[in-house]
Design a protein around this motif. Structure first.
Motif, PDB file in Angstrom:
ATOM      1  N   ARG A 117       3.848 -10.086   8.936  1.00  0.00           N
ATOM      2  CA  ARG A 117       4.979  -9.166   8.995  1.00  0.00           C
ATOM      3  C   ARG A 117       4.642  -7.915   8.201  1.00  0.00           C
ATOM      4  NH1 ARG A 117       8.695 -12.171   7.010  1.00  0.00           N
ATOM      5  NH2 ARG A 117       9.903 -12.738   8.839  1.00  0.00           N
ATOM      6  N   ILE A 118       4.807  -6.757   8.836  1.00  0.00           N
ATOM      7  CA  ILE A 118       4.520  -5.485   8.164  1.00  0.00           C
ATOM      8  C   ILE A 118       5.814  -4.677   8.100  1.00  0.00           C
ATOM      9  CG2 ILE A 118       3.242  -3.308   8.289  1.00  0.00           C
ATOM     10  CD1 ILE A 118       1.106  -4.888   9.944  1.00  0.00           C
ATOM     11  N   HIS A 119       6.160  -4.255   6.899  1.00  0.00           N
ATOM     12  CA  HIS A 119       7.270  -3.318   6.727  1.00  0.00           C
ATOM     13  C   HIS A 119       6.691  -1.960   6.381  1.00  0.00           C
ATOM     14  CE1 HIS A 119      10.295  -6.646   6.116  1.00  0.00           C
ATOM     15  NE2 HIS A 119      10.960  -5.787   6.846  1.00  0.00           N
ATOM     16  N   LEU A 120       7.024  -0.963   7.174  1.00  0.00           N
ATOM     17  CA  LEU A 120       6.633   0.406   6.856  1.00  0.00           C
ATOM     18  C   LEU A 120       7.899   1.156   6.491  1.00  0.00           C
ATOM     19  CD1 LEU A 120       4.279   0.478   9.835  1.00  0.00           C
ATOM     20  CD2 LEU A 120       3.491   1.282   7.618  1.00  0.00           C
ATOM     21  N   VAL A 121       7.978   1.548   5.245  1.00  0.00           N
ATOM     22  CA  VAL A 121       9.201   2.166   4.741  1.00  0.00           C
ATOM     23  C   VAL A 121       8.877   3.572   4.260  1.00  0.00           C
ATOM     24  CG1 VAL A 121      11.122   1.895   3.136  1.00  0.00           C
ATOM     25  CG2 VAL A 121       9.875  -0.123   3.926  1.00  0.00           C
ATOM     26  N   VAL A 180      -0.114   6.566  10.066  1.00  0.00           N
ATOM     27  CA  VAL A 180      -0.247   7.959  10.501  1.00  0.00           C
ATOM     28  C   VAL A 180       1.131   8.599  10.663  1.00  0.00           C
ATOM     29  CG1 VAL A 180      -0.951   9.439  12.435  1.00  0.00           C
ATOM     30  CG2 VAL A 180      -2.519   7.727  11.535  1.00  0.00           C
ATOM     31  N   ASN A 181       2.085   7.829  11.180  1.00  0.00           N
ATOM     32  CA  ASN A 181       3.442   8.377  11.326  1.00  0.00           C
ATOM     33  C   ASN A 181       4.015   8.799   9.976  1.00  0.00           C
ATOM     34  OD1 ASN A 181       3.633   8.213  14.067  1.00  0.00           O
ATOM     35  ND2 ASN A 181       4.710   6.256  14.105  1.00  0.00           N
ATOM     36  N   ILE A 182       3.782   7.984   8.951  1.00  0.00           N
ATOM     37  CA  ILE A 182       4.297   8.336   7.621  1.00  0.00           C
ATOM     38  C   ILE A 182       3.574   9.565   7.073  1.00  0.00           C
ATOM     39  CG2 ILE A 182       4.502   7.554   5.215  1.00  0.00           C
ATOM     40  CD1 ILE A 182       5.085   4.743   6.278  1.00  0.00           C
ATOM     41  N   VAL A 183       2.241   9.596   7.231  1.00  0.00           N
ATOM     42  CA  VAL A 183       1.472  10.758   6.749  1.00  0.00           C
ATOM     43  C   VAL A 183       1.941  12.029   7.458  1.00  0.00           C
ATOM     44  CG1 VAL A 183      -0.831  11.802   6.637  1.00  0.00           C
ATOM     45  CG2 VAL A 183      -0.553   9.370   6.158  1.00  0.00           C
ATOM     46  N   ALA A 184       2.156  11.937   8.765  1.00  0.00           N
ATOM     47  CA  ALA A 184       2.457  13.130   9.566  1.00  0.00           C
ATOM     48  C   ALA A 184       3.904  13.590   9.445  1.00  0.00           C
ATOM     49  CB  ALA A 184       2.128  12.865  11.032  1.00  0.00           C
ATOM     50  N   HIS A 185       4.824  12.656   9.283  1.00  0.00           N
ATOM     51  CA  HIS A 185       6.241  13.027   9.411  1.00  0.00           C
ATOM     52  C   HIS A 185       7.068  12.875   8.142  1.00  0.00           C
ATOM     53  CE1 HIS A 185       5.986  13.434  13.766  1.00  0.00           C
ATOM     54  NE2 HIS A 185       5.308  12.300  13.797  1.00  0.00           N
ATOM     55  N   ALA A 186       6.697  11.929   7.257  1.00  0.00           N
ATOM     56  CA  ALA A 186       7.594  11.605   6.140  1.00  0.00           C
ATOM     57  C   ALA A 186       7.163  12.299   4.852  1.00  0.00           C
ATOM     58  CB  ALA A 186       7.633  10.088   5.941  1.00  0.00           C
ATOM     59  N   ASN A 187       7.942  12.072   3.823  1.00  0.00           N
ATOM     60  CA  ASN A 187       7.592  12.607   2.506  1.00  0.00           C
ATOM     61  C   ASN A 187       6.902  11.551   1.650  1.00  0.00           C
ATOM     62  OD1 ASN A 187       8.995  14.960   3.272  1.00  0.00           O
ATOM     63  ND2 ASN A 187      10.929  14.048   2.614  1.00  0.00           N
ATOM     64  N   TYR A 245       0.843  -1.195   0.000  1.00  0.00           N
ATOM     65  CA  TYR A 245       0.000   0.000   0.000  1.00  0.00           C
ATOM     66  C   TYR A 245       0.877   1.242   0.000  1.00  0.00           C
ATOM     67  CZ  TYR A 245      -3.208  -3.527   1.860  1.00  0.00           C
ATOM     68  OH  TYR A 245      -3.946  -4.656   2.045  1.00  0.00           O
ATOM     69  N   ASN A 246       0.550   2.172  -0.881  1.00  0.00           N
ATOM     70  CA  ASN A 246       1.253   3.461  -0.872  1.00  0.00           C
ATOM     71  C   ASN A 246       0.642   4.368   0.179  1.00  0.00           C
ATOM     72  OD1 ASN A 246       3.294   3.235  -2.830  1.00  0.00           O
ATOM     73  ND2 ASN A 246       1.748   3.397  -4.447  1.00  0.00           N
ATOM     74  N   ILE A 247       1.486   5.156   0.827  1.00  0.00           N
ATOM     75  CA  ILE A 247       1.005   6.081   1.855  1.00  0.00           C
ATOM     76  C   ILE A 247       1.469   7.483   1.482  1.00  0.00           C
ATOM     77  CG2 ILE A 247       1.039   6.658   4.308  1.00  0.00           C
ATOM     78  CD1 ILE A 247       1.760   3.635   4.758  1.00  0.00           C
ATOM     79  N   GLU A 248       0.501   8.376   1.291  1.00  0.00           N
ATOM     80  CA  GLU A 248       0.810   9.742   0.848  1.00  0.00           C
ATOM     81  C   GLU A 248       1.195  10.633   2.031  1.00  0.00           C
ATOM     82  OE1 GLU A 248      -2.179  11.739  -1.513  1.00  0.00           O
ATOM     83  OE2 GLU A 248      -2.754   9.816  -2.391  1.00  0.00           O
ATOM     84  N   ALA A 249       2.192  11.459   1.812  1.00  0.00           N
ATOM     85  CA  ALA A 249       2.596  12.414   2.840  1.00  0.00           C
ATOM     86  C   ALA A 249       1.512  13.470   3.015  1.00  0.00           C
ATOM     87  CB  ALA A 249       3.904  13.087   2.436  1.00  0.00           C
ATOM     88  N   GLY A 250       1.193  13.767   4.258  1.00  0.00           N
ATOM     89  CA  GLY A 250       0.318  14.903   4.568  1.00  0.00           C
ATOM     90  C   GLY A 250      -1.156  14.703   4.271  1.00  0.00           C
ATOM     91  N   ASN A 251      -1.519  13.583   3.661  1.00  0.00           N
ATOM     92  CA  ASN A 251      -2.928  13.388   3.295  1.00  0.00           C
ATOM     93  C   ASN A 251      -3.666  12.619   4.390  1.00  0.00           C
ATOM     94  OD1 ASN A 251      -5.381  13.012   2.134  1.00  0.00           O
ATOM     95  ND2 ASN A 251      -4.604  12.297   0.159  1.00  0.00           N
TER      96      ASN A 251
END
Lengths: 140, 111
Positions: A69-73, A48-55, A5-11
């Motif tokens: 197993r979940i990888h959040l990159v 949420v961490n990726i949305v809030a903090h990453a690009n 799953y792709n996770i968008e920054a800030g959305n």
């Protein structure tokens, strides 16, 4: 089985979409509801961490016979001090994020409390990778 | 007790998610910190909060909460109602503050 799953920054309006999709899959696979809850809390907090903090980043979710197993990159600022980030209440979230009720410094703790294994690797200026493992009990 | 029962007793407004009005209520949770709710609310709880954005529905759905009550006359953001409808999570409103509403709900659920 592997789901990405792709996770968008800030959305923030899409935060939780990956968790919701993966939850439906786990239900279809007849995973114990109590274990689904733990996986969903962990994945949601990671999203949420990726949305809030990453690009931006992605969640790669793998279902094996005996574990999930979940990888959040993410590509992002990285975490300068992981021990500090793990402390309950410690947060670097922006005022906007806090006003929404996020950024209370509870996310990583929630993951730790719900995962059987949590590994965090991070490089400042590059990004962060979380590995979350939740064991599945043997069938029968 | 079902969600529709407390709507009548507490005189709550129904903003959306009416498909879930017959959900059973197992208890309540009052918090405006989303990770707190994510970590500690239980399945079937009613969530009392002043947060009005779409992530409230995401959390309520993921945690399988019975309903959400927005306090102090707060109105939900426009984009959450469709989501609430799809997920069957009732979004309710009260003019009261968290303290009063939580107290009344506690009494209803524990008597």
């Amino acid at each position: 089985m592997r789901f990405e799953y792709n996770i968008e920054a800030g959305n923030f309006s899409k935060a939780g979409d990956a968790s919701s999709s993966f939850k439906k899959i786990l239900k279809q696979l007849n995973v114990d509801p109590q274990i689904i809850k733990r996986i969903v809390v962990s994945l949601y907090e990671g999203e949420v961490n990726i949305v809030a903090h990453a690009n931006g980043g992605k969640a790669i979710c793998e279902v094996d016979t005996n574990l999930v197993r979940i990888h959040l990159v993410d590509v992002g600022p990285g975490i300068p001090d992981i021990n500090k980030a793990m402390q309950a209440g410690y947060s670097t979230a922006s005022a906007r994020v806090r006003e929404m009720g996020f950024g209370a410094g509870m996310g990583l703790q929630n993951i730790k409390n719900n995962a059987d294994i949590l590994n965090i690797q991070s490089e400042v200026g590059v990004g962060t990778e979380l590995e979350i493992i939740v064991n599945l009990p043997k069938a029968g | 007790m079902q969600v529709q029962d407390i709507i009548k007793i507490l005189n709550l407004e129904v903003f959306g998610g009416s498909g879930g009005l017959n959900r059973e209520i197992s208890g309540g949770y009052t918090s405006d910190l989303l990770s707190d709710v994510m970590g500690h609310a239980e399945c079937g709880n009613i969530w009392i909060t002043l947060q009005t954005h779409k992530n409230v529905i995401a959390i309520a759905s993921l945690k399988e909460l019975a309903a959400v009550i927005l306090i102090k006359g707060n109105i939900p953001d426009a984009d959450i109602l469709e989501h609430a409808e799809n997920e069957g999570i009732p979004v309710l409103g009260s003019k009261e503050e968290a303290f009063e509403l939580t107290g009344k709900l506690f009494n209803l659920l524990t008597r």
